[in-house]
Design an enzyme around this catalytic site. Sequence first.
Site, mmCIF file in Angstrom:
data_model
loop_
_atom_site.group_PDB
_atom_site.id
_atom_site.type_symbol
_atom_site.label_atom_id
_atom_site.label_comp_id
_atom_site.label_asym_id
_atom_site.label_seq_id
_atom_site.Cartn_x
_atom_site.Cartn_y
_atom_site.Cartn_z
ATOM 1 N N CYS A 88 -43.947 -17.768 75.683
ATOM 2 C CA CYS A 88 -45.003 -18.163 76.511
ATOM 3 C C CYS A 88 -46.296 -17.521 76.699
ATOM 4 C CB CYS A 88 -44.406 -18.408 78.103
ATOM 5 S SG CYS A 88 -43.045 -19.585 77.891
ATOM 6 N N CYS A 213 -42.242 -26.419 89.618
ATOM 7 C CA CYS A 213 -42.185 -26.198 88.145
ATOM 8 C C CYS A 213 -43.308 -26.749 87.477
ATOM 9 C CB CYS A 213 -40.965 -27.096 87.524
ATOM 10 S SG CYS A 213 -39.632 -26.691 88.370
ATOM 11 N N LYS A 340 -49.366 -25.275 86.409
ATOM 12 C CA LYS A 340 -48.914 -26.400 87.355
ATOM 13 C C LYS A 340 -49.719 -27.496 86.983
ATOM 14 C CE LYS A 340 -46.486 -28.036 90.287
ATOM 15 N NZ LYS A 340 -46.361 -28.963 89.539
ATOM 16 N N HIS A 344 -47.871 -26.777 80.476
ATOM 17 C CA HIS A 344 -47.775 -25.633 79.156
ATOM 18 C C HIS A 344 -47.333 -25.771 78.079
ATOM 19 C CE1 HIS A 344 -46.582 -21.388 78.586
ATOM 20 N NE2 HIS A 344 -45.571 -21.450 78.787
#
Lengths: 398, 484
Positions: A88, A213, A340, A344
Site C-alpha cells: 500500500c 473501512c 475513506k 485505495h
Amino acid sequence: MATGIKDKVAILGMGCAQFGERWDTDSSALMREAFDEALADAGIERSQIEAGWYGSALDNVNVGNSPIPASTALRLDGIPFTRVENMCATGTEALRGAAYAVASGAVDIAVAIGAEKLKDTGYGGLPIPFKGTFNDMWMPMGSSPAGFAQLAAGYRAKHGMSKEDLKRGMAHVSWKSHQNGVSSPKAHLRKAVPMETIINAPMISEPLGLFDCCGVSDGAACAIVTTPEIARALGKKELVTVKAIQLAISSGIESQMNTWDGSHVRNTRSAATRAYKEAGITDPRTQLNLIEVHDCFSITELVTMEDLFISKEGKAVNDILDGFYDADGQVPCQIDGGLKCFGHPIGATGLRMAYEVYSQLLGRTGERQISSPSMGLTHNLGGVPYQGIACISILGLA
Amino acid sequence: MADFGIKRFGGYVPRLRIDRSLIADAHRWMAPNLRGQAKGARAFASWDEDAVTMAVEAGRDCFNGRPSDAIEAVYLASTSLPYADLQHAALVASALDLPTAIASNDAGYSQRAGTSGLLQALKVGEEALFIASDAPVAKPASTQELSYGAGAAAFLLGTGDDVVARLLGAASVTAPFVDHFRAARERYDYFWEERWVRDEGYAKLAPQAIAQALSKAGIAENDLTHFVMPSLQRGAADAVAKKIGFAGKPADGLAECVGYAGTAHALLMLAHVLETATAGDRILLVGFGQGADALVFEVTAAIGNAQPRNGVSGAIANGIATDSYLRMLSFYDGIDLEWGMRSEKVAKTALTEQYRSGSQIDALIAGKCGTCATIQFPRLEYCVNPDCNAPASQFEDYSLVDEPSQVFTYTADWLSFHPAPPLYVGFVQFDNGARILMEVVDVGPDGLEVGTPLKLTYRIKERDRARGFNRYFWKAAPAGVVGA
C-alpha cells in the site's frame, strides 16, 4: 554522512485522475488523466522527462508486470523506467524513486506515476495475495481489515479502553473524512454520513464495521520532479520541495517476539522519526499544517496519530473527539477525504496524498483550502500493522 | 504374547455437536419417520478436520506429552482417508514428531480395519502406535446421517511393566457378508436390510470369533468384565452379548453424544472403557465387517498410572453445541453453497517447499536461539531478536504444540472466504515468549478476548479443491473446560 534529500527536489507538476468506479476506463487511461494534468502543470514537454517510476501493486487487475505498459501508455520512449511495488506504500515508493534520482544528480527531470484498477477484480475489497510457497502453508489468510482490526484489540488491552469508547473515536475518524470528502471533487465518495450509520454498520472484521473501512476504487496520480534550480529556471515562482521521504519495513519483530504491545505500528514510528530528522521537524504537532495518512481503516488512522507523535500515547481518541484533526482543527487530517472517500487504488494512493498536500501548499484547493499551510505530511502503510511497510513524505514550501 | 499389550491409550472426538432432532427437522418434509431416531446429539467433524487430524489429536491424547522415542512403527486405520495412494500414517507420524526411523502403514477398506489392524500390530510385537480414525459421511436424510459420528482412538503398544492391558487371546472369522458397501468412487454407503444384518451378520459371525478368542485366552464368558462391540444398529451388541452369555451390561456405544465413528468406533469404545477399568478386569473387544474379530485383554495394575490427557470422556465433555444443520451439511460437502469470488484463491502447494519445511509445519517446531534463547516461529535464517540476529545454525528445535498460550490480539473476520465464518484470527502469545499469527477455531458463543487461554489443535489449514490436496497446520482453540 548522508545529508538526506531535504530541498534537493522540487515538485514541478502534479496530476490526479478522477477516482471512483471507472467502469469505462482502463489503467492506461487513468494514467493518461493524471499524466496530462501533471505535464501541463509542469509546463514541460514529454521529451524532457529523463526517467520514470511506475507504481502498481496488483499486476492481475492492472496492466501486468514490468514498467513497459506504463512507458507505452505514456509514450515515454527509451528512458529508464522502473516498476515498483511496496504494497500500500507503492505510490509513495514511486515518488521516492523519482526524487532520489533527481537528488542524486543522475537526471534532471523524473516522473512518478501510480495507478490501480481495483474495480476489475469483480468484487469489493482487495484480492487475496499470494504470500509465498512457505508462508501460505502456515499463515492464516485473513483479509486486510482482519490484519488491522487486531490493532483495536491490542490498543484496548494496552490502554484499558472499553470497546465503546474506542469505537466512538474510530467512528469520528470516518465521520470527519466523509464530511471533508463533500468538498473534494476527485474523491470517489462525496457524501456526509451520520455518526449512527457509521457506528451501526454491518461488521466486516470486528470491531471494524463497513464505515470503518476505506472504499475500493480506481485511480491514478502523477508527480513530475526536478531540482529547485531547474524549477525556477522553468519559471516556477512558488516552489513545493521535498523535505523528506523515509521508508521503514518490518523485520518480523512484531509478529515473532513479545516486545511489541499490539497497540501501535512500529514502522510508522521509525519512518516518522527519520523523516522528521531529515526535514528538521522537532514538534510535529505545531509544525505540520496538514497531514494525509493511511486511513485504510479507522483504527489505522487513530493509532497513526500517536505513531506520528502528534497525539500522546493513549490520547488519540481524545484529540480526535476534540476535533483536533477536523478540517477546522489544528492539524487537519484527510482534508480531501482520505482513503475513506477516495478509495485505495494502491499504486496511486501515496501520490494522491502528495497531490493534495502539494495543491494545499499552492493554495489551489478551493472550498477545502486551509489557511496558508507551509508544511504537510503524507503517510502510507503497506502490509499489516505487525509486518508492514511505512512510508512517509514531508512536503513544504521552499 | 502374554506380556504384550496396550501401554497407553487416548481418544478424540470432534468438538462440534448437533442435536439429531435438528437433522430430522430439516428432513421432516420428505422423511418424517427420521424423527423416531432423533434422540441425543452426534459429533461431526469441522470443515478442517478429517481422519488425519483426528488421528493426530488422538495420538497426542495417548502420549500426554511423554516422549515416544522407542516407537518402531505407526499404523493408521480408517475408511475415510483423504488420499487414494498417499500414506496417511506418515503424515500423522510427522505431525506427532515421531522419529523418522520407524515403519508405517495404513489399514482400511474394512469396517473392522480398526480391530484387525490392532490385532495385527499386537501380533507383530513391536512397540508401535496404533490409531483408528474415522469421520464417515452419510447421505443427507439417510438414517446413517443421524447415527454416524466421528472420532479417533490411539494405543501405544509394547511390552514391559507399564502394559495396562495384556492381550490374552484373539481370533477372527472371515465371511463375504455384505451388510453395506461404498463403491470406490462414491461418497456414501449403500445399506442392506437391517434385520438380516443383525440376525445373519452380527448374531452369527461375532459369536464364532468370540468363542475362539475366549478359548485361546483360556477364560470363559463369565470371566469377562467388559463387552465392547460397536454397532450401527440399536440392540445388536446387546443381542450378541446375550447370545454368548455375557452377564453384565455391554460397554457404552457412545450413541448419545458421539455417534458411530466407523472403523474407529470399536477402539474409541475400548479407550473409553480403559479410562475406568481396574486391575484384573477382562475386556472383550469385537469388530464386525465381512466377519468379525475378537480380542480378549486383561487389565493390569499399571492402569492406575496410564491415563490419557483428556480421554474420550474429556472429549465428550468438551463439546460445542451447534444450531445449524446446513453448517454440518456444508462441512462434509453435502451442499454446494455460493462462497463468492474470494473462494477462488489458488491454494496449490509447492510439494518441494512442503517437504523442505518439514517438521516446522508438520509438528510446529520452532527455533530456540542458541545465543539469546528467543523462541521463534517460523525459524528463518537469522534470529529475530534485533540485539542478536544469530544465524539459524545455532537454533535448537523447540516444539510449541503443548506450550501454554493465550490470545494477544484477535478479530472475527467476516470478509475473507472461510468455510466456517467468521474467520477468527489473531496472535497467539506463548508463555515462553514465542508469538505466532494463527487461526482460532472452535470458538464458542463467548467469543475471544485478549488473554483467553488457548491450546493448539492440528487441522486442515487449507483445502486445494482443484487438486484435492490438503494443507495441514496447527490452529489455536479456546482451552475450554478440559485440558487447559
